[in-house]
Design a protein around this motif. Structure first.
Motif, PDB file in Angstrom:
ATOM      1  N   PHE A   1       0.627  -0.962   0.001  1.00 42.46           N
ATOM      2  CA  PHE A   1       0.191   0.120   0.130  1.00 42.46           C
ATOM      3  C   PHE A   1       0.822   0.663   0.195  1.00 42.46           C
ATOM      4  N   TRP A   2       1.741   1.412   0.740  1.00 42.41           N
ATOM      5  CA  TRP A   2       2.700   2.435   0.420  1.00 42.41           C
ATOM      6  C   TRP A   2       3.320   2.636  -0.405  1.00 42.41           C
ATOM      7  N   ALA A   3       3.633   1.553  -0.361  1.00 42.46           N
ATOM      8  CA  ALA A   3       5.183   1.523  -1.652  1.00 42.46           C
ATOM      9  C   ALA A   3       4.327   2.082  -3.787  1.00 42.46           C
ATOM     10  N   THR A   4       2.574   1.946  -3.531  1.00 39.45           N
ATOM     11  CA  THR A   4       2.223   1.575  -4.017  1.00 39.45           C
ATOM     12  C   THR A   4       1.829   3.621  -4.243  1.00 39.45           C
ATOM     13  N   LYS A   5       1.152   3.492  -3.483  1.00 42.75           N
ATOM     14  CA  LYS A   5       0.497   5.370  -3.026  1.00 42.75           C
ATOM     15  C   LYS A   5       1.415   6.533  -3.187  1.00 42.75           C
TER      16      LYS A   5
ATOM     17  N   MET B   1      10.446   7.826  20.547  1.00 48.95           N
ATOM     18  CA  MET B   1       9.828   7.238  18.949  1.00 48.95           C
ATOM     19  C   MET B   1      10.602   7.391  17.977  1.00 48.95           C
ATOM     20  N   ARG B   2      10.921   6.820  16.997  1.00 48.64           N
ATOM     21  CA  ARG B   2      12.322   6.789  16.146  1.00 48.64           C
ATOM     22  C   ARG B   2      11.336   7.236  14.999  1.00 48.64           C
ATOM     23  N   VAL B   3      11.865   8.441  14.637  1.00 39.93           N
ATOM     24  CA  VAL B   3      11.071   8.596  13.058  1.00 39.93           C
ATOM     25  C   VAL B   3      12.389   9.148  12.398  1.00 39.93           C
ATOM     26  N   ILE B   4      11.886   8.572  11.059  1.00 40.60           N
ATOM     27  CA  ILE B   4      12.988   8.404   9.481  1.00 40.60           C
ATOM     28  C   ILE B   4      11.797   9.394   8.971  1.00 40.60           C
ATOM     29  N   LEU B   5      12.256  10.582   8.138  1.00 41.65           N
ATOM     30  CA  LEU B   5      11.971  11.433   7.162  1.00 41.65           C
ATOM     31  C   LEU B   5      12.905  10.815   6.295  1.00 41.65           C
ATOM     32  N   VAL B   6      11.822  10.747   5.278  1.00 38.01           N
ATOM     33  CA  VAL B   6      12.487  10.517   3.476  1.00 38.01           C
ATOM     34  C   VAL B   6      11.558  11.345   2.960  1.00 38.01           C
ATOM     35  N   HIS B   7      11.850  11.378   1.238  1.00 39.94           N
ATOM     36  CA  HIS B   7      10.930  11.500   0.092  1.00 39.94           C
ATOM     37  C   HIS B   7      11.023  10.411  -0.787  1.00 39.94           C
ATOM     38  N   GLY B   8       9.884   9.793  -0.857  1.00 43.08           N
ATOM     39  CA  GLY B   8       9.716   8.854  -1.428  1.00 43.08           C
ATOM     40  C   GLY B   8      11.013   7.689  -1.601  1.00 43.08           C
ATOM     41  N   ASP B   9      12.160   7.544  -2.278  1.00 39.95           N
ATOM     42  CA  ASP B   9      13.423   6.349  -1.617  1.00 39.95           C
ATOM     43  C   ASP B   9      13.986   6.852  -1.442  1.00 39.95           C
TER      44      ASP B   9
END
Length: 660
Positions: A68-72, A622-630
């Motif tokens: 779901f995450w990968a396609t969205k 909480m561990r936070v990971i900030l991403v932009h796509g891949d």
């Protein structure tokens, strides 16, 4: 335990429908060899069954949510086929009649522990939401999963944007960018072009969407429900649309005099053109949006959200959250938060923290993007806080689909995003890049300009709900694209009094099973938000930066998960049955009274300041990971400065990748 599942397995059971009827169930599954919670020996213990089921559910849930995450997010290698396949596998697992029969047998035993009984009951409720009672129904569900995945893929690839009125050139833009320009651009021709861009979504999706609507209805009626909306409401809320809509219709009727007065006031003050769909939001907040914009820099939004939640005493109980906050081509056109790992307490592993995927659609540098991002962070971060704190003996208690109540889930997020409208919050967290606090005069101007028009939120939410209700009541032979468009426009005028700046067919929720027939949850949640706010203000006097709020939310609303019914939880928290009284009461407050109370709250908060300063390293557990796509931008777990340092790296990344 491993068992062979044949291509077609027929099993019969009795399931009670919404009208008290019983139905013969036939289940079809794909050919495979898989571990099954129901494949144990006849003397399998209750605890063994529960443990086995929990682990297998957890695995299938993760597989679907990762796809779901990968396609969205349009990640590299994403596959709509894999999304449909893992959705089918999850649905089939939850639709196991064999598991339901085993649960029913266990529930008849007198020697169950309290946790065992509670867990088996949520298994039973969940199975009854997914068991398909007709072989044609199983096929329909699988077809719907494929159709919805294909529509999502096509919608993601749609050429969306507006025509520049100055040179006639097409400019690509997402729905969020189009709506932001409608709110903030001083060029009416540009605003109208953006509105027409949003209107183009309807004709694009219509053929596929109509097929999906008809198949959804066919499936629901095979299961013994009136239509698809009735089916979804019954599954999530435990009551049908015959119970739901009188509540909502009463709210709309009671709000109508306020709406009529407000529309007349808008036309008198701003001119008749203000009632045009591309002009209304700008007429209300066009200049305000620009004036407020410096006090909501996008790059500091994550920091403000984290400090605000920490000051409320909110903890994420060891969760991991992945945040993808910026808009880009091909990304899903709505913010959301989903959980590939639900939080729960395992008998074998102990506490299992949640993992959340969280997205917004900000365009740094665009007027209003910082405020939009902040509100989305407060909203989706509220969802994440809620589901991170569910402490129950199965992941089924902390997953967001049926039988989890929609307004129960949305109440938590909408309560927390409502704080951004409080002067007491703004005085602590709305600061410009150079450290200047938003001035009281600007807040006063906003109240003076906007308070009267808060009714538009109520009618906009109700419009979407009434539209979906009517949509599923249209006979299949009559549901043409033209009928679809006419129904949407007529509903906007009927409920909102005017055409909406966000056309109903541009709202993404109805397109996917997870959020279709869902929007009533926002209306009921907003009722609960105002009721909960009124309760807290009466009990404590303040909400912002009050750690007792986080404690009460956790102990009453969050920890039970879906083991308790939404209406019961609201009554437990507030001492009253859910109603729209507090919402309508807030809308009727005279503007001068609102200004006086907010002014006092602003200056008191300004004197106290925020509990945590921007440079302090707050602990949300909480561990936070900030991403932009891949691309991974920063990961708080790998930084000595934790979340605060991760926010600083994100701030630098924004400056490097987006022009101001």
């Amino acid at each position: 335990m491993t068992q062979l599942i044949s291509t077609k397995t027929t099993t019969t059971t009795t399931v009670t429908g919404p009208n008290g009827t019983t139905k013969t169930t036939v289940i079809k599954t794909v050919t495979s060899t898989a571990a099954s919670a129901s494949g144990g020996s006849s003397d399998q213990s209750v605890s063994e069954f529960i443990d086995s089921f929990n682990l297998e559910y957890e695995s299938k849930h993760k597989a679907f949510e990762n796809n779901f995450w990968a396609t969205k997010m349009n990640l590299a290698g994403n596959s709509s086929e894999d999304l449909a396949r893992t959705k089918n596998e999850l649905d089939q697992f939850l639709g196991s009649v064999e598991n339901l029969e085993k649960v029913n047998g266990f529930l008849a035993r007198p020697d169950l522990t309290a946790d065992e009984r509670k867990t088996l009951l949520i298994f039973q409720r969940t199975f009854k939401c997914y068991i398909i009672t007709n072989p044609e129904g199983v096929t329909l569900r699988e077809e719907l999963n494929a159709l919805e995945a294909k529509l999502a893929e096509d919608r993601r690839a749609m050429k969306l944007g507006y025509v520049n009125p100055e040179n006639g050139e097409f400019v690509a833009a997402s729905t969020v960018q189009l709506m932001t320009l409608i709110r903030s651009s001083e060029n009416e021709a540009l605003r109208k072009s953006c509105y027409e861009g949003l209107r183009s979504i309807g004709p694009f999706i219509a053929p596929q969407f109509i097929e999906i609507v008809n198949k959804r209805n066919k499936l629901a009626r095979l299961l013994g429900f009136v239509d698809f909306y009735d089916y979804k409401v019954q599954a999530a809320e435990g009551f049908g649309k015959a119970t739901l809509f009188p509540i909502l219709e009463t709210l709309v009727q009671r709000a109508r005099p306020i709406l009529d007065d407000t529309l007349e006031k808008l036309a008198n003050e701003k001119g008749a053109d203000a009632l045009k769909p591309w002009n209304t939001s700008f007429a209300l907040a066009g200049s305000l949006a620009k004036e407020k914009d410096p006090y909501f820099p996008f790059e500091t939004a994550v920091n403000a959200w984290a400090r605000s939640f920490a000051a409320l005493g909110i903890k994420y109980e060891g969760a991991t959250m992945q945040l993808d906050l910026c808009d880009r081509k091909g990304k899903y056109s709505n913010g959301f938060c989903h959980w590939p790992q639900p939080a729960w307490t395992s008998s074998k592993r102990g506490w299992v923290p949640s993992q959340a995927n969280f997205t917004s659609l900000a365009t740094p540098g665009q007027v209003g993007s910082g405020l939009n991002a902040l509100v989305t962070l407060m909203h989706e971060g509220g969802h994440a806080a809620h589901f991170a704190n569910v402490r129950q003996p199965s992941p089924l208690f902390s997953q967001e689909r049926a039988p989890t109540s929609i307004p129960y889930a949305e109440n938590q997020s909408m309560f927390l995003d409502s704080l951004v409208g409080d002067a007491a919050w703004l005085a602590r967290y709305a600061y410009s890049k150079d450290g200047q606090v938003i001035p009281w005069e600007l807040i006063e101007k906003e109240i003076q300009t906007m308070h009267t028009y808060k009714i538009f939120r109520l009618t906009a939410l109700c419009s979407t709900v009434m539209y979906e209700r009517k949509l599923y009541e249209v006979p299949e032979a009559e549901l043409t694209p033209e009928a679809l468009f006419a129904l949407a426009d007529a509903t906007e005028i009927e409920v909102q009094g005017i055409m909406s700046g966000r056309p109903l067919l541009a709202v993404p929720h109805p397109l996917t099973d997870e959020s279709a027939a869902y929007m009533h949850g926002y209306v009921m949640a907003e009722m609960a938000v105002f009721q909960t706010r009124k309760h807290f203000l009466k009990k404590y006097g303040t909400i912002v930066d009050n750690p007792q709020i986080g404690e009460d939310l956790k102990s009453v609303y969050w920890v039970p998960g879906n083991s308790r019914m939404f209406l019961d939880l609201v009554k437990e928290m507030t001492g009253e049955e859910l109603s729209g009284d507090a919402w309508l009461e807030a809308l009727r407050v005279p503007t001068e009274v609102k200004i006086a109370s907010e002014k006092a709250a602003y200056f008191e908060a300004l004197e106290k300041g925020p509990k945590f300063q921007p440079t302090e390293n707050v602990d949300l557990d909480m561990r936070v990971i900030l991403v932009h796509g891949d691309e991974v931008i920063s990961d708080s777990s790998k930084l000595e400065g934790g979340l605060t340092q991760a926010c600083d790296i994100f701030k630098t990344w924004i400056g490097q990748n987006f022009s101001s």
